[in-house]
Design a protein around this motif. Sequence first.
Motif, PDB file in Angstrom:
ATOM      1  N   SER A 178      -3.375  -1.439  -3.780  1.00 35.61           N
ATOM      2  CA  SER A 178      -2.303  -1.692  -4.753  1.00 35.61           C
ATOM      3  C   SER A 178      -2.256  -3.168  -5.126  1.00 35.61           C
ATOM      4  O   SER A 178      -2.129  -3.525  -6.306  1.00 35.61           O
ATOM      5  CB  SER A 178      -0.958  -1.252  -4.160  1.00 35.61           C
ATOM      6  OG  SER A 178       0.106  -1.648  -4.988  1.00 35.61           O
ATOM      7  N   HIS A 214      -0.653  -0.233   8.930  1.00 39.09           N
ATOM      8  CA  HIS A 214      -1.834   0.217   9.659  1.00 39.09           C
ATOM      9  C   HIS A 214      -2.405   1.477   9.002  1.00 39.09           C
ATOM     10  O   HIS A 214      -1.709   2.186   8.264  1.00 39.09           O
ATOM     11  CB  HIS A 214      -1.484   0.518  11.123  1.00 39.09           C
ATOM     12  CG  HIS A 214      -0.871  -0.640  11.851  1.00 39.09           C
ATOM     13  ND1 HIS A 214      -1.606  -1.699  12.339  1.00 39.09           N
ATOM     14  CD2 HIS A 214       0.441  -0.918  12.143  1.00 39.09           C
ATOM     15  CE1 HIS A 214      -0.808  -2.570  12.908  1.00 39.09           C
ATOM     16  NE2 HIS A 214       0.454  -2.135  12.795  1.00 39.09           N
ATOM     17  N   GLY A 215      -3.670   1.743   9.279  1.00 40.10           N
ATOM     18  CA  GLY A 215      -4.310   2.967   8.815  1.00 40.10           C
ATOM     19  C   GLY A 215      -4.366   3.098   7.312  1.00 40.10           C
ATOM     20  O   GLY A 215      -4.589   2.130   6.580  1.00 40.10           O
ATOM     21  N   SER A 216      -4.142   4.318   6.837  1.00 40.93           N
ATOM     22  CA  SER A 216      -4.237   4.589   5.400  1.00 40.93           C
ATOM     23  C   SER A 216      -3.166   3.848   4.612  1.00 40.93           C
ATOM     24  O   SER A 216      -3.387   3.471   3.454  1.00 40.93           O
ATOM     25  CB  SER A 216      -4.123   6.097   5.141  1.00 40.93           C
ATOM     26  OG  SER A 216      -2.859   6.577   5.572  1.00 40.93           O
ATOM     27  N   LYS A 217      -1.999   3.611   5.243  1.00 40.25           N
ATOM     28  CA  LYS A 217      -0.933   2.882   4.556  1.00 40.25           C
ATOM     29  C   LYS A 217      -1.397   1.466   4.221  1.00 40.25           C
ATOM     30  O   LYS A 217      -1.154   0.960   3.116  1.00 40.25           O
ATOM     31  CB  LYS A 217       0.305   2.832   5.449  1.00 40.25           C
ATOM     32  CG  LYS A 217       1.487   2.096   4.852  1.00 40.25           C
ATOM     33  CD  LYS A 217       2.079   2.837   3.664  1.00 40.25           C
ATOM     34  CE  LYS A 217       3.351   2.154   3.175  1.00 40.25           C
ATOM     35  NZ  LYS A 217       3.877   2.801   1.952  1.00 40.25           N
ATOM     36  N   TYR A 220      -3.223   3.346  -8.010  1.00 33.79           N
ATOM     37  CA  TYR A 220      -3.655   2.159  -7.283  1.00 33.79           C
ATOM     38  C   TYR A 220      -5.133   1.851  -7.542  1.00 33.79           C
ATOM     39  O   TYR A 220      -5.561   0.709  -7.391  1.00 33.79           O
ATOM     40  CB  TYR A 220      -3.429   2.337  -5.780  1.00 33.79           C
ATOM     41  CG  TYR A 220      -1.971   2.332  -5.365  1.00 33.79           C
ATOM     42  CD1 TYR A 220      -0.983   1.840  -6.215  1.00 33.79           C
ATOM     43  CD2 TYR A 220      -1.576   2.815  -4.119  1.00 33.79           C
ATOM     44  CE1 TYR A 220       0.347   1.835  -5.848  1.00 33.79           C
ATOM     45  CE2 TYR A 220      -0.243   2.810  -3.730  1.00 33.79           C
ATOM     46  CZ  TYR A 220       0.714   2.327  -4.599  1.00 33.79           C
ATOM     47  OH  TYR A 220       2.042   2.317  -4.236  1.00 33.79           O
ATOM     48  N   HIS A 222      -1.820   7.188  -5.573  1.00 34.05           N
ATOM     49  CA  HIS A 222      -3.066   6.601  -5.095  1.00 34.05           C
ATOM     50  C   HIS A 222      -4.074   6.416  -6.225  1.00 34.05           C
ATOM     51  O   HIS A 222      -4.798   5.417  -6.257  1.00 34.05           O
ATOM     52  CB  HIS A 222      -3.659   7.473  -3.985  1.00 34.05           C
ATOM     53  CG  HIS A 222      -2.845   7.467  -2.731  1.00 34.05           C
ATOM     54  ND1 HIS A 222      -2.978   8.427  -1.739  1.00 34.05           N
ATOM     55  CD2 HIS A 222      -1.859   6.620  -2.307  1.00 34.05           C
ATOM     56  CE1 HIS A 222      -2.133   8.157  -0.758  1.00 34.05           C
ATOM     57  NE2 HIS A 222      -1.440   7.065  -1.083  1.00 34.05           N
ATOM     58  N   ALA A 231      -4.565   0.520   3.864  1.00 36.32           N
ATOM     59  CA  ALA A 231      -5.638   0.608   2.875  1.00 36.32           C
ATOM     60  C   ALA A 231      -5.089   0.756   1.457  1.00 36.32           C
ATOM     61  O   ALA A 231      -5.526   0.058   0.530  1.00 36.32           O
ATOM     62  CB  ALA A 231      -6.562   1.775   3.205  1.00 36.32           C
ATOM     63  N   TRP A 232      -4.104   1.652   1.294  1.00 32.60           N
ATOM     64  CA  TRP A 232      -3.575   1.885  -0.047  1.00 32.60           C
ATOM     65  C   TRP A 232      -2.707   0.721  -0.527  1.00 32.60           C
ATOM     66  O   TRP A 232      -2.681   0.410  -1.715  1.00 32.60           O
ATOM     67  CB  TRP A 232      -2.772   3.192  -0.076  1.00 32.60           C
ATOM     68  CG  TRP A 232      -3.648   4.396  -0.048  1.00 32.60           C
ATOM     69  CD1 TRP A 232      -3.769   5.312   0.947  1.00 32.60           C
ATOM     70  CD2 TRP A 232      -4.563   4.801  -1.068  1.00 32.60           C
ATOM     71  NE1 TRP A 232      -4.700   6.264   0.625  1.00 32.60           N
ATOM     72  CE2 TRP A 232      -5.206   5.981  -0.618  1.00 32.60           C
ATOM     73  CE3 TRP A 232      -4.916   4.298  -2.316  1.00 32.60           C
ATOM     74  CZ2 TRP A 232      -6.161   6.649  -1.375  1.00 32.60           C
ATOM     75  CZ3 TRP A 232      -5.874   4.969  -3.075  1.00 32.60           C
ATOM     76  CH2 TRP A 232      -6.484   6.118  -2.608  1.00 32.60           C
ATOM     77  N   THR A 233      -2.025   0.062   0.398  1.00 31.02           N
ATOM     78  CA  THR A 233      -1.252  -1.123   0.015  1.00 31.02           C
ATOM     79  C   THR A 233      -2.192  -2.243  -0.425  1.00 31.02           C
ATOM     80  O   THR A 233      -1.916  -2.960  -1.399  1.00 31.02           O
ATOM     81  CB  THR A 233      -0.378  -1.592   1.185  1.00 31.02           C
ATOM     82  OG1 THR A 233       0.495  -0.526   1.573  1.00 31.02           O
ATOM     83  CG2 THR A 233       0.456  -2.802   0.781  1.00 31.02           C
TER      84      THR A 233
END
Length: 556
Positions: free
Chosen positions: A257, A247-250, A489, A486, A252-254
């Motif tokens: 990636s 969820h959230g920023s995790k 990514y 990040h 988005a960055w996943t």
Amino acid sequence: MASEKTSSPAESAELGRPSLLSRINKRLELSSLDAGRRSNADLDPVPPHRRTWRTHNFVMYWISDNFSPSGFRNAASLMLIGLSWKDSLVCITIAQFIIGCVIVLNGVVGSTYHINFSVQSRASFGYYFSYLMIIMRMIVGIFWYGIQAYTGAECVRSIIYAIWPSFHKVANTLPASANIDTQMMTAYTVYFIIILPVHFIPMRHLKWLFTIKSITTPIVGFAIMGWVIHKVGVSNTSLWTQKTTLHGSKLAWTFLSGLYANIGTWSTLAVNVPDFTRYAVDNKSAFITAFVLPATGCLITFFGVVTAAGSNILYGQVLWDPLLLIDNWTSPGGRAAAFFCAFFFLISQIGVNIAANSISAANDLNCLFPRYINIRRGQIIVAFIGSWALTPWNILTGAPAFISFMSGYSVWLGPIAGILLSDFYLVHKQKYDVWELYNKHGIYRYNKFGTNWRAFVAFFAGWVPLLPGFIPTVNSAITVSAGATHLYYLGYFYGTGAAALSYYLLCRFWPAQETMVERAVLPDMDVIQGHDGEYMEEGIEAALGEEYAVGKERRI
């Protein structure tokens, strides 16, 4: 009786007899060699009669490239890190659309000037600096040739299992340190024998292989998925109902990636696509890539999700690899189905390896050693080095860090693509003098070192900031800041964009005026008009003058 006098090698040379080394050298030299231009028939622009690829051929190529055993595994890594199957489909589709656009843009160079990447790179990097880019691309091609050869051997092993079930019981006579058993080594050898003759097929005729692949492999994909649905249904399996756990920023960055990883899979083709589009009939033939690539990528990923979900019910484990699934079909009818599935997957794997790796690396060898190596000889060299010298079974089982390194190679390929696109569209406005690209003393030499310093600076600006985030993917013991991770990514976006922008700005403020031509000089132009308004000699003779005449006289 007088003894017969034997001539020494020196005396033989004086008498005009060529030495053994000279005869061997003469035998190895290509008959189409043009020493003055360091070129040969395979490195020259493709002549009109060999431009046979039309729009439907490129459609068939991309369908066949995506529909392979590895295509079934597209979603596996994304779902393992927390994405749902729907998010995985979206991620893969977006990634392939983005890289498809890059492929289309860079492919225009090949379809316009009918040159390969090796020659194209001279316009932006400089005649000699381009060799570094060529070597980097060649290393990637040879490495992945070996890895794909191993997957091809897995197809052969499944075929043998289907024909002779007793092959399952063949005892292993190889030591554990070999990292490969007797069954797999047998299949690997058979695969190599099968694929070796395919390297002798000229590129312009390979379109028929891709046509066959594009028809058979989708049928196999639908058949496997249909069988799974018929057997168990997949509406209520845990894999099918798996939700995104992030969820959230995790999240988005996943997602970014995964986007970067899937773009990186095609980053090599984004650079070397002129190797294929040079055979296009016209400029627009390859434009369909931007649609076909993401569409087929999404479809084959969906097949993989359905198949993996069904395998979890049928066999108690998630099988992302369709070859492992069909190895479980042991009834007489099941074995027949397994044989045909594995056989068509084998054809698919051969096509992928020839197109994506073999021809690309062979083009690079052709450019590096134009006196002795054409595309055919280059492919044979790549086949032996990639299949046997690299021993891919050792890499797959004992060198995960090395695989991570090669998978992250887009850190360097992104900036190369950015510079190529910036140079062609923004700096030179799509206007090259094609024959000057073959002249080592010509306008694209840039300086006495044959290096365009603007490309040198832009290339490093594109990848150096990504290095801190890249290192932990190779060595997990090393930790870096979240910001560096990040940025990594965003690697392909940053690398391509930063290199393209910095290259354009450097050329804007410090232009290489000698490389700017008033109009494009294409390989099909019969004559080139001189600055004095009079027509000069035809084609390349006008561009290279005496130097070309020397090479021409040598060929005759």
